[in-house]
Write a protein that holds these residues in place. Structure first.
Motif, PDB file in Angstrom:
ATOM      1  N   GLN A  34      10.022  29.029  72.447  1.00 39.72           N
ATOM      2  CA  GLN A  34      10.174  29.868  71.249  1.00 39.72           C
ATOM      3  C   GLN A  34       9.160  31.001  71.263  1.00 39.72           C
ATOM      4  O   GLN A  34       9.494  32.143  70.964  1.00 39.72           O
ATOM      5  CB  GLN A  34      10.004  29.007  69.992  1.00 39.72           C
ATOM      6  CG  GLN A  34      10.417  29.713  68.729  1.00 39.72           C
ATOM      7  CD  GLN A  34      11.901  29.963  68.663  1.00 39.72           C
ATOM      8  OE1 GLN A  34      12.696  29.185  69.149  1.00 39.72           O
ATOM      9  NE2 GLN A  34      12.280  31.070  68.085  1.00 39.72           N
ATOM     10  N   VAL A  37      10.202  33.581  73.911  1.00 41.13           N
ATOM     11  CA  VAL A  37      11.294  34.440  73.450  1.00 41.13           C
ATOM     12  C   VAL A  37      10.797  35.429  72.400  1.00 41.13           C
ATOM     13  O   VAL A  37      11.012  36.640  72.517  1.00 41.13           O
ATOM     14  CB  VAL A  37      12.451  33.586  72.896  1.00 41.13           C
ATOM     15  CG1 VAL A  37      13.477  34.460  72.186  1.00 41.13           C
ATOM     16  CG2 VAL A  37      13.106  32.809  74.016  1.00 41.13           C
ATOM     17  N   ASN A  38      10.135  34.922  71.369  1.00 44.03           N
ATOM     18  CA  ASN A  38       9.732  35.780  70.246  1.00 44.03           C
ATOM     19  C   ASN A  38       8.609  36.747  70.597  1.00 44.03           C
ATOM     20  O   ASN A  38       8.585  37.873  70.086  1.00 44.03           O
ATOM     21  CB  ASN A  38       9.305  34.925  69.057  1.00 44.03           C
ATOM     22  CG  ASN A  38      10.465  34.175  68.447  1.00 44.03           C
ATOM     23  OD1 ASN A  38      11.625  34.529  68.626  1.00 44.03           O
ATOM     24  ND2 ASN A  38      10.152  33.114  67.733  1.00 44.03           N
ATOM     25  N   MET A  42      11.650  39.225  73.683  1.00 42.74           N
ATOM     26  CA  MET A  42      12.384  40.044  72.722  1.00 42.74           C
ATOM     27  C   MET A  42      11.697  41.371  72.365  1.00 42.74           C
ATOM     28  O   MET A  42      12.405  42.367  72.158  1.00 42.74           O
ATOM     29  CB  MET A  42      12.682  39.238  71.452  1.00 42.74           C
ATOM     30  CG  MET A  42      13.638  38.088  71.724  1.00 42.74           C
ATOM     31  SD  MET A  42      15.090  38.517  72.688  1.00 42.74           S
ATOM     32  CE  MET A  42      16.201  39.011  71.416  1.00 42.74           C
ATOM     33  N   PHE A  54      14.345  42.032  66.645  1.00 43.48           N
ATOM     34  CA  PHE A  54      15.474  41.130  66.436  1.00 43.48           C
ATOM     35  C   PHE A  54      15.228  40.144  65.298  1.00 43.48           C
ATOM     36  O   PHE A  54      16.171  39.761  64.608  1.00 43.48           O
ATOM     37  CB  PHE A  54      15.796  40.372  67.726  1.00 43.48           C
ATOM     38  CG  PHE A  54      16.557  41.199  68.708  1.00 43.48           C
ATOM     39  CD1 PHE A  54      17.939  41.206  68.685  1.00 43.48           C
ATOM     40  CD2 PHE A  54      15.903  41.984  69.633  1.00 43.48           C
ATOM     41  CE1 PHE A  54      18.658  41.982  69.583  1.00 43.48           C
ATOM     42  CE2 PHE A  54      16.606  42.756  70.529  1.00 43.48           C
ATOM     43  CZ  PHE A  54      17.988  42.762  70.508  1.00 43.48           C
ATOM     44  N   SER A  55      14.000  39.729  65.100  1.00 45.91           N
ATOM     45  CA  SER A  55      13.732  38.767  64.034  1.00 45.91           C
ATOM     46  C   SER A  55      13.960  39.365  62.654  1.00 45.91           C
ATOM     47  O   SER A  55      14.098  38.640  61.676  1.00 45.91           O
ATOM     48  CB  SER A  55      12.305  38.222  64.145  1.00 45.91           C
ATOM     49  OG  SER A  55      11.374  39.258  63.938  1.00 45.91           O
ATOM     50  N   ASN A  88      17.700  35.387  68.771  1.00 45.71           N
ATOM     51  CA  ASN A  88      16.494  34.783  69.351  1.00 45.71           C
ATOM     52  C   ASN A  88      16.747  33.334  69.761  1.00 45.71           C
ATOM     53  O   ASN A  88      16.316  32.898  70.831  1.00 45.71           O
ATOM     54  CB  ASN A  88      15.336  34.828  68.356  1.00 45.71           C
ATOM     55  CG  ASN A  88      14.696  36.184  68.270  1.00 45.71           C
ATOM     56  OD1 ASN A  88      14.941  37.061  69.081  1.00 45.71           O
ATOM     57  ND2 ASN A  88      13.869  36.376  67.252  1.00 45.71           N
ATOM     58  N   ASN A  89      17.464  32.579  68.929  1.00 49.44           N
ATOM     59  CA  ASN A  89      17.737  31.177  69.247  1.00 49.44           C
ATOM     60  C   ASN A  89      18.688  31.041  70.432  1.00 49.44           C
ATOM     61  O   ASN A  89      18.549  30.104  71.232  1.00 49.44           O
ATOM     62  CB  ASN A  89      18.292  30.451  68.022  1.00 49.44           C
ATOM     63  CG  ASN A  89      17.226  30.226  66.972  1.00 49.44           C
ATOM     64  OD1 ASN A  89      16.048  30.088  67.291  1.00 49.44           O
ATOM     65  ND2 ASN A  89      17.621  30.220  65.726  1.00 49.44           N
ATOM     66  N   SER A  92      16.576  31.568  73.435  1.00 43.57           N
ATOM     67  CA  SER A  92      15.767  30.363  73.640  1.00 43.57           C
ATOM     68  C   SER A  92      16.593  29.265  74.289  1.00 43.57           C
ATOM     69  O   SER A  92      16.147  28.608  75.224  1.00 43.57           O
ATOM     70  CB  SER A  92      15.221  29.839  72.312  1.00 43.57           C
ATOM     71  OG  SER A  92      14.308  30.732  71.758  1.00 43.57           O
TER      72      SER A  92
END
Length: 143
Positions: A34, A37-38, A42, A54-55, A88-89, A92
């Motif tokens: 996580q 990715v975050n 990303m 993206f979040s 994002n998920n 992941s």
């Protein structure tokens, strides 16, 4: 055998302990993925796509006003679809799926090597004398 003794036998087997360790390590691995990715993947992808975070991508379904951030919309009680978090998920998941694939591939390769070492060798061809003696025996049986 009573149910308690069966449960005890099940619970102390190595497979259950291995599974528990795997779940704990998997949870920790999920946190690392996580963050990867975050925090690593990303932001450059968002930058390449014109500075998109993206979040913070969301769609307001119900709520008054225009919200600058997802946190503002949630604080105002707006109903939102958070498709940026979904993206994002998905990323992941793909990373975890690839890591698991590579792990399984490696384990399978190691198992094949073990099986090749443990496999019994093909029986050696009989010596020439044995073949000759068999032929003589077979010809004597025919007569």
């Amino acid at each position: 055998m009573g149910i308690m003794s069966e449960f005890k036998e099940f619970a102390v087997k190595g497979n259950v302990v291995d599974m528990a360790v795997g779940i704990i390590i998997g949870g920790a691995f999920g946190t690392i993925v996580q963050s990867l990715v975050n925090d690593i993947i990303m932001p450059p992808v968002g930058l390449l796509l014109g500075g998109v975070d993206f979040s913070e991508l969301f769609l307001v379904l119900q709520g008054d006003g225009v919200y600058a951030t997802l946190a503002d919309a949630q604080a105002a009680g707006a109903v939102t679809i958070n498709y940026g978090a979904f993206i994002n998920n998905v990323v992941s998941f793909l990373i975890v799926a690839f890591a698991v694939f590579m792990l399984v591939k490696t384990v399978n390769r190691m198992k094949r090597k073990e099986e090749a070492v443990e496999a019994p060798a093909a029986p050696a061809a009989p010596a020439e004398e044995v073949v000759l003696l068999r032929e003589i025996r077979d010809s004597l049986r025919k007569d």
